[in-house]
Design a protein around this motif. Structure first.
Motif, mmCIF file in Angstrom:
data_model
loop_
_atom_site.group_PDB
_atom_site.id
_atom_site.type_symbol
_atom_site.label_atom_id
_atom_site.label_comp_id
_atom_site.label_asym_id
_atom_site.label_seq_id
_atom_site.Cartn_x
_atom_site.Cartn_y
_atom_site.Cartn_z
ATOM 1 N N THR A 1 0.832 -1.206 0.000
ATOM 2 C CA THR A 1 0.000 0.000 0.000
ATOM 3 C C THR A 1 0.863 1.252 0.000
ATOM 4 O OG1 THR A 1 -1.834 -1.126 1.099
ATOM 5 C CG2 THR A 1 -1.770 1.269 1.281
ATOM 6 N N LYS A 2 1.935 1.246 0.774
ATOM 7 C CA LYS A 2 2.833 2.406 0.824
ATOM 8 C C LYS A 2 3.446 2.667 -0.545
ATOM 9 C CE LYS A 2 6.912 4.340 3.110
ATOM 10 N NZ LYS A 2 7.043 5.280 2.031
ATOM 11 N N ILE A 3 3.876 1.622 -1.229
ATOM 12 C CA ILE A 3 4.452 1.766 -2.575
ATOM 13 C C ILE A 3 3.431 2.381 -3.523
ATOM 14 C CG2 ILE A 3 5.264 0.476 -4.602
ATOM 15 C CD1 ILE A 3 6.540 -1.524 -2.541
ATOM 16 N N LYS B 1 1.057 15.205 -7.938
ATOM 17 C CA LYS B 1 1.746 16.502 -7.967
ATOM 18 C C LYS B 1 2.108 16.878 -9.400
ATOM 19 C CE LYS B 1 3.442 16.079 -3.297
ATOM 20 N NZ LYS B 1 4.516 15.597 -2.467
ATOM 21 N N LYS B 2 2.492 15.903 -10.192
ATOM 22 C CA LYS B 2 2.894 16.156 -11.579
ATOM 23 C C LYS B 2 1.701 16.495 -12.470
ATOM 24 C CE LYS B 2 5.526 14.109 -15.370
ATOM 25 N NZ LYS B 2 6.395 12.986 -15.774
ATOM 26 N N TYR B 3 0.567 15.774 -12.298
ATOM 27 C CA TYR B 3 -0.572 15.925 -13.196
ATOM 28 C C TYR B 3 -1.740 16.711 -12.603
ATOM 29 C CZ TYR B 3 1.860 12.737 -16.243
ATOM 30 O OH TYR B 3 2.798 12.179 -17.068
ATOM 31 N N GLY B 4 -1.745 16.916 -11.300
ATOM 32 C CA GLY B 4 -2.771 17.740 -10.680
ATOM 33 C C GLY B 4 -4.064 17.037 -10.302
ATOM 34 N N PHE B 5 -4.086 15.721 -10.322
ATOM 35 C CA PHE B 5 -5.301 15.028 -9.897
ATOM 36 C C PHE B 5 -5.343 14.905 -8.372
ATOM 37 C CE2 PHE B 5 -2.322 11.631 -11.228
ATOM 38 C CZ PHE B 5 -2.228 10.875 -10.065
ATOM 39 N N THR B 6 -6.538 14.713 -7.848
ATOM 40 C CA THR B 6 -6.762 14.525 -6.418
ATOM 41 C C THR B 6 -6.832 13.033 -6.150
ATOM 42 O OG1 THR B 6 -7.996 16.593 -6.307
ATOM 43 C CG2 THR B 6 -8.371 15.016 -4.518
ATOM 44 N N VAL B 7 -6.337 12.604 -4.989
ATOM 45 C CA VAL B 7 -6.415 11.194 -4.600
ATOM 46 C C VAL B 7 -7.218 11.094 -3.308
ATOM 47 C CG1 VAL B 7 -5.143 9.105 -3.981
ATOM 48 C CG2 VAL B 7 -4.157 10.715 -5.632
ATOM 49 N N SER C 1 -4.033 3.331 8.563
ATOM 50 C CA SER C 1 -4.473 3.759 7.233
ATOM 51 C C SER C 1 -4.259 5.247 7.041
ATOM 52 C CB SER C 1 -5.955 3.427 7.034
ATOM 53 O OG SER C 1 -6.185 2.048 7.125
ATOM 54 N N LYS C 2 -4.598 6.001 8.061
ATOM 55 C CA LYS C 2 -4.450 7.457 7.997
ATOM 56 C C LYS C 2 -2.989 7.849 7.768
ATOM 57 C CE LYS C 2 -6.429 11.419 10.330
ATOM 58 N NZ LYS C 2 -7.150 11.884 11.497
ATOM 59 N N ASP C 3 -2.074 7.180 8.456
ATOM 60 C CA ASP C 3 -0.645 7.459 8.288
ATOM 61 C C ASP C 3 -0.172 7.110 6.871
ATOM 62 O OD1 ASP C 3 -0.485 8.333 10.915
ATOM 63 O OD2 ASP C 3 0.419 6.484 11.669
ATOM 64 N N LEU C 4 -0.643 5.992 6.325
ATOM 65 C CA LEU C 4 -0.268 5.599 4.964
ATOM 66 C C LEU C 4 -0.753 6.623 3.932
ATOM 67 C CD1 LEU C 4 -0.983 1.766 5.128
ATOM 68 C CD2 LEU C 4 1.238 2.804 4.645
ATOM 69 N N ALA C 5 -1.897 7.221 4.200
ATOM 70 C CA ALA C 5 -2.514 8.152 3.256
ATOM 71 C C ALA C 5 -2.108 9.604 3.495
ATOM 72 C CB ALA C 5 -4.036 8.016 3.336
ATOM 73 N N LYS C 6 -1.169 9.847 4.356
ATOM 74 C CA LYS C 6 -0.768 11.211 4.700
ATOM 75 C C LYS C 6 -0.487 12.043 3.443
ATOM 76 C CE LYS C 6 2.099 13.836 7.790
ATOM 77 N NZ LYS C 6 2.891 13.772 8.988
ATOM 78 N N GLY C 7 -1.064 13.231 3.403
ATOM 79 C CA GLY C 7 -0.895 14.115 2.260
ATOM 80 C C GLY C 7 -1.938 13.905 1.175
ATOM 81 N N LEU C 8 -2.756 12.878 1.310
ATOM 82 C CA LEU C 8 -3.855 12.606 0.388
ATOM 83 C C LEU C 8 -5.163 12.835 1.143
ATOM 84 C CD1 LEU C 8 -2.378 9.294 -1.074
ATOM 85 C CD2 LEU C 8 -2.206 11.594 -2.062
ATOM 86 N N ILE C 9 -6.281 12.852 0.446
ATOM 87 C CA ILE C 9 -7.585 12.990 1.103
ATOM 88 C C ILE C 9 -7.931 11.626 1.691
ATOM 89 C CG2 ILE C 9 -10.014 13.601 0.806
ATOM 90 C CD1 ILE C 9 -7.935 15.889 0.210
#
Length: 140
Positions: free
Chosen positions: A17-19, A29-35, A45-53
């Motif tokens: 999941t981290k990979i 960041k390169k293409y501007g999509f939201t995750v 799970s929250k820690d793995l998703a850090k920086g994402l929604i």
């Protein structure tokens, strides 16, 4: 530029999941999509998703988890949503293709490659139906 949201449900398999999340974090960041990531293991799970929604939701039924991600994606008024699994890696050419699409049809793939880390082999599968991995849902 088209507004695309990628949605990814995660559960266990933390190293993989981290990979996957690191890969999409970089490409977003390169293409501007939201995750949008839906997890079921609270802080892990929250820690793995850090920086994402991130949203927390029960892992089963998976359809309810996918629905929760779709509802969260609506907050971003997307032109399209792309459904990915926690082990799905799609190449940048596919992401560029998503941005070029001008369709109201759900798009997907009828062939897919699987890599077995246990057996160290790649397999190819072709079906008549579209796979869920990287399925593209336009706003319509």
């Amino acid at each position: 530029m088209k507004n695309i949201v990628f949605i990814i449900a995660i559960y266990q398999r933390h190293d993989l999941t981290k990979i996957v999340l690191d890969y999409y974090r970089k490409l977003s960041k390169k293409y501007g999509f939201t995750v949008v990531v839906a997890g079921s293991e609270v802080q892990i799970s929250k820690d793995l998703a850090k920086g994402l929604i991130y949203i927390e939701t029960p892992n089963e039924p998976l359809t309810a988890k996918n629905n929760a991600m779709m509802l969260k994606a609506k907050d971003f008024n997307p032109d399209a949503v792309v459904l990915l699994g926690s082990d799905d890696l799609i190449c940048e050419n596919v992401i560029k293709w998503y941005y070029s699409l001008d369709t109201e049809k759900v798009m997907g793939f009828s062939d897919i490659y699987f890599y077995s880390t246990q057996h160290k082999i790649t397999s190819h599968l072709t079906l008549v139906k579209h796979f869920g991995a990287g399925r593209y849902y336009p706003k319509s």
